[in-house]
Design an enzyme around this catalytic site. Structure first.
Site, PDB file in Angstrom:
ATOM      1  N   GLU A  84      47.865  34.384   7.466  1.00  0.00           N
ATOM      2  CA  GLU A  84      46.650  35.176   7.326  1.00  0.00           C
ATOM      3  C   GLU A  84      46.835  36.354   8.292  1.00  0.00           C
ATOM      4  O   GLU A  84      47.218  36.141   9.444  1.00  0.00           O
ATOM      5  CB  GLU A  84      45.411  34.374   7.746  1.00  0.00           C
ATOM      6  CG  GLU A  84      44.139  35.205   7.586  1.00  0.00           C
ATOM      7  CD  GLU A  84      42.870  34.547   8.146  1.00  0.00           C
ATOM      8  OE1 GLU A  84      42.976  33.574   8.903  1.00  0.00           O
ATOM      9  OE2 GLU A  84      41.778  35.045   7.804  1.00  0.00           O
ATOM     10  N   ARG A 137      53.492  21.129  13.784  1.00  0.00           N
ATOM     11  CA  ARG A 137      53.676  22.460  14.332  1.00  0.00           C
ATOM     12  C   ARG A 137      54.314  22.346  15.708  1.00  0.00           C
ATOM     13  O   ARG A 137      54.351  21.286  16.315  1.00  0.00           O
ATOM     14  CB  ARG A 137      52.352  23.216  14.388  1.00  0.00           C
ATOM     15  CG  ARG A 137      51.167  22.350  14.664  1.00  0.00           C
ATOM     16  CD  ARG A 137      49.822  23.069  14.793  1.00  0.00           C
ATOM     17  NE  ARG A 137      49.831  24.473  14.503  1.00  0.00           N
ATOM     18  CZ  ARG A 137      48.833  25.116  13.896  1.00  0.00           C
ATOM     19  NH1 ARG A 137      47.772  24.471  13.504  1.00  0.00           N
ATOM     20  NH2 ARG A 137      48.888  26.398  13.707  1.00  0.00           N
ATOM     21  N   LYS A 177      46.199  30.948  17.846  1.00  0.00           N
ATOM     22  CA  LYS A 177      45.907  32.371  17.668  1.00  0.00           C
ATOM     23  C   LYS A 177      44.639  32.747  18.415  1.00  0.00           C
ATOM     24  O   LYS A 177      44.538  33.823  18.982  1.00  0.00           O
ATOM     25  CB  LYS A 177      45.701  32.669  16.179  1.00  0.00           C
ATOM     26  CG  LYS A 177      46.959  32.893  15.386  1.00  0.00           C
ATOM     27  CD  LYS A 177      46.562  33.442  14.017  1.00  0.00           C
ATOM     28  CE  LYS A 177      47.724  33.421  13.038  1.00  0.00           C
ATOM     29  NZ  LYS A 177      47.274  33.829  11.689  1.00  0.00           N
TER      30      LYS A 177
END
Length: 572
Positions: A44, A269, A279
RNA sequence: UGGGGCGUGGCCAAGUGGUAAGGCACAGGUCUUUGGAUCCUGCAUUCGGAGGUUCGAAUCCUCCCGCCCCAGCCA
């Protein structure tokens, strides 16, 4: 696919297959999808890419490459309030820098019309309905993790009415939040994602690409699986938290009976010690001015690592070495540092730079004389050749390389002691000069002319070799010494924003007045070097003609520092 | 008895019934005009725990324990 092909690409190598590659390999062998492999990296555009993304990028692009498949870059840009072209551009730049090139570039926003049609089909099938509950009410009706939800009063709204309402949502007749389109699945499901999830919401906001064409936007779950399907993705790789979404992903594809049904596979992850990897937290560090931007060399972002001097090659190697698995893990940042050292050791030219200079006068060396001595550019690679380094009567050496009262195992310069100046001469310290406060400000030495180049004809040995710079020829530079951003291994584990308390106050130390050999006078930004005996450094874009600026990428392994530490803890 | 995952050395991670790969870290040693690099050596009698099946179990079965994710009109 045309990524930087590495010598150790899987295929014929003896590497282990991680569980994802094993699965892809079996699918190909079994003729699934006609033996075709297609992956994608779907960020994104709401932030910068970090080392965790690099893991996903390497996986997706490499798997495609290993099976002669394709890998797309697709922006999952379905939330106009958070996305920006600045992020999109940074993402593209960083992926290319890492060494990968996508086959096709797509945007979920380009699928908005097709997605709208899919939604209409679901409504017609009685599999979706417009719900007019408020956000709070929807939450309330959803139930809890242990209690089932209740059906929305709008759940059985006639198809025609939902169709009409959905069209009018698109036409802008309603305000944000008035209605929402929901999939009609199962309010009692143990999987909360299946309790009639929202698939479209009203957002009167302009989209950075679609502009004001839409005021309704599809949700991630709906968009993602259908985008993958439309692109003919065979293996949809994502992180663990989407495992619970897979049934929904499959539900949409099955209900809509699409031709391509990608297989979603989840993996853990990356977490790295002494940093944060979300983020949101990285954005906060930037916005609160705790770092100097997304590309601050202390950041785990790809742009930060690039500015820090990391090579794309070393990051790819790192990603390869840590593997792919399903268990949550925390990789030691030392593993990343090892990867750059290994790469830079092979490729970085050696130079001499003194970060904390102290003057040295060679008393028996003529005042007006200068010699150009030969120095090897990289002992690991003879092809990198040699260069000349000027030598004269007045030099600088590292302050830490001299001790008036040397402790045990300290092999460097001390009064009466002889050491070698790299590529130059053996020198012996004959005295010190102090300032008014008694601090040593200059060293007096003599040199042995017979040791030119650094070896003694009589076979005499010295216990250490120092780097040095000729004072009259020296280039003055600024050096930025970076250290870990946090003092705690897992700052992320602190509740809420507790991680901020563990920011390392010494993560940046700026050294001005460093002295370097002339070869470092005007480096190109991004040029990397090994400062002998000190570490790997990269020229920062802040460099000017008058004053180069270097960032420390990573130190060299420092055995002396280790000895010193154990000496100190041994309680002398 | 809400659902979904995961537990192999300090950190990653192979292993899929035949007797614990590899990397990082660490510790010794070799070599060295970088206390760098290189090279050598060491580093899990044991796989979250307890039972069971088997000639044989990290791998199969049972029970137990621990950790992670999910209740956005974020992705």
């Amino acid at each position: 696919m045309n990524n930087g092909s590495r010598p150790d690409d899987r295929g014929s190598s003896d590497r282990n297959y991680d569980f994802i590659r094993a699965r892809v390999r079996d699918d190909v062998a079994g003729g699934k999808n006609g033996g075709r492999v297609a992956t994608r990296f779907p960020p994104e555009p709401n932030g910068y890419l970090h080392i965790g993304h690099a893991k996903a990028i390497c996986l997706n692009f490499s798997v495609a490459d290993e099976y002669g498949g394709t890998c797309n870059l697709r922006f999952d840009d379905t939330n106009p309030t958070k996305e920006d072209v600045e992020y999109e551009e940074a993402i593209q730049r960083d992926i290319r820098w890492l060494g990968f090139e996508w086959d096709d570039l797509f945007y979920a926003s380009d699928y908005f019309e097709a997605l709208y049609d899919f939604a209409v089909r679901l409504i017609r099938m009685g599999k979706a309905y417009v719900c007019s509950l408020s956000a709070d009410e929807i939450r309330e009706y959803r139930g809890t993790l242990t209690a089932p939800g209740r059906d929305s009063p709008y759940r059985n709204r006639p198809v025609e009415e939902s169709l009409d309402l959905f069209q009018r949502m698109r036409d802008g007749e309603f305000a944000d939040g008035e209605h929402v389109l929901r999939a009609r699945i199962d309010m009692a499901s143990g999987n909360v994602n299946m309790r009639d999830p929202t698939i479209y919401r009203i957002r009167h906001a302009s989209h950075y690409r679609a502009g004001d064409r839409w005021c309704i936007y599809p949700m991630y779950d709906f968009t993602h699986c259908l985008s993958d399907s439309m692109e003919g993705i065979t293996h949809s790789l994502c992180s663990l938290e989407f495992e619970d979404h897979r049934p929904l992903y499959d539900w949409f594809l099955d209900e809509l009976d699409v031709e391509c049904h990608p297989q979603q596979i989840e993996f853990a992850r990356l977490n790295l010690t002494y940093t944060v990897m979300s983020k949101r937290k990285l954005l906060q560090l930037v916005q609160q001015g705790r770092v100097h931007g997304w590309d601050d060399p202390r950041m785990p972002t790809l742009s930060g690592l690039r500015r820090r001097g990391y090579t794309p090659e070393s990051i790819r190697t790192f990603c390869d070495q840590i593997g792919i698995a399903k268990r949550n893990s925390m990789v030691d940042v030392a593993q990343l540092e090892h990867a750059v050292r290994e790469d830079l050791n092979r490729t970085a030219p050696r130079v001499m730079a003194v970060l904390d200079p102290i003057r040295v006068v060679i008393e028996n060396y003529p005042e007006d004389r200068t010699e150009d001595l030969d120095a090897i550019n990289n002992p690991e690679d003879a092809a990198m050749g040699t260069r000349k380094v000027p030598f004269s009567r007045v030099l600088y050496i590292e302050r830490a390389d001299f001790r008036e009262d040397p402790p045990k195992k300290f092999f460097r310069l001390a009064p009466g002691r002889e050491v070698r100046l790299r590529y130059a001469y053996f020198i012996t310290c004959t005295g010190v000069v102090r300032d008014a406060s008694g601090e040593v400000v200059e060293l007096r030495c003599t040199y042995d002319p017979a040791t030119r180049g650094g070896s003694a004809p009589d076979g005499r040995r010295v216990k250490s070799t120092l780097h040095w710079v000729s004072a009259p020829h020296a280039v003055e530079a600024e050096v930025r010494l970076y250290d870990r951003l946090f003092t705690k291994e897992a700052p992320d584990e602190e509740p809420g924003d507790g991680y901020v308390a563990y920011l390392n106050p010494d993560s940046l130390e700026v050294r001005k007045g460093c002295r370097m050999e002339p070869a470092l006078a005007s480096p190109a930004p991004g040029e990397r070097f090994q400062f002998e005996r000190v570490g790997y450094f990269v020229a920062d874009p802040d460099s000017t003609r008058e004053r180069p600026v270097f960032n420390r990428t990573v130190t060299l392994r420092d055995t002396w520092a280790r000895i010193e530490r154990s000496l100190a803890s041994a309680g002398r």
